[in-house]
Scaffold this active site. Structure first.
Site: not given
Length: 111
Positions: A84, A87
């Site tokens: 995450h 990203d």
């Protein structure tokens, strides 16, 4: 080989640092665009976009340090949080790149 709890904690801390700096970068980028949208303040927009870039550099450095450890043979267990964070970093980098181009285009047209 399973990663120890201490290593997991360290990866979680590094992931959170990446998220914080990527989030800061995105916030500076939004503020930069708002300076142009609301006040036609290109100088302040440029200052804010530079701050965004500085935050990206920090986040990218943290991410790179983790990836280098894996490249040197240290085991790295998959982490949803680290994924995450990566990203978020990638998205912020892309948005800042687009914002830089928008600022250039808008400032060029207003001359």
């Amino acid at each position: 080989m399973d990663i120890s709890n201490n290593d997991r904690d360290q990866l979680n801390k590094l992931s959170m640092k990446v998220l914080v700096h990527a989030g800061n970068a995105r916030n500076f980028m939004v503020q930069s665009l708002e300076q142009i949208e609301n006040q036609d303040n290109y100088a302040e927009a440029e200052t804010l976009i530079k701050q965004a870039n500085n935050e990206i550099v920090i986040a990218h450095g943290i991410q790179t340090s983790v990836l280098q450890k894996e490249a040197l043979g240290e085991p790295l267990t998959y982490s949803v949080l680290f994924c995450h964070a990566q990203d978020t970093l990638m998205t912020a980098q892309s948005e800042i790149l687009i914002a830089k181009h928008l600022i250039e285009l808008i400032s060029y047209k207003s001359i």
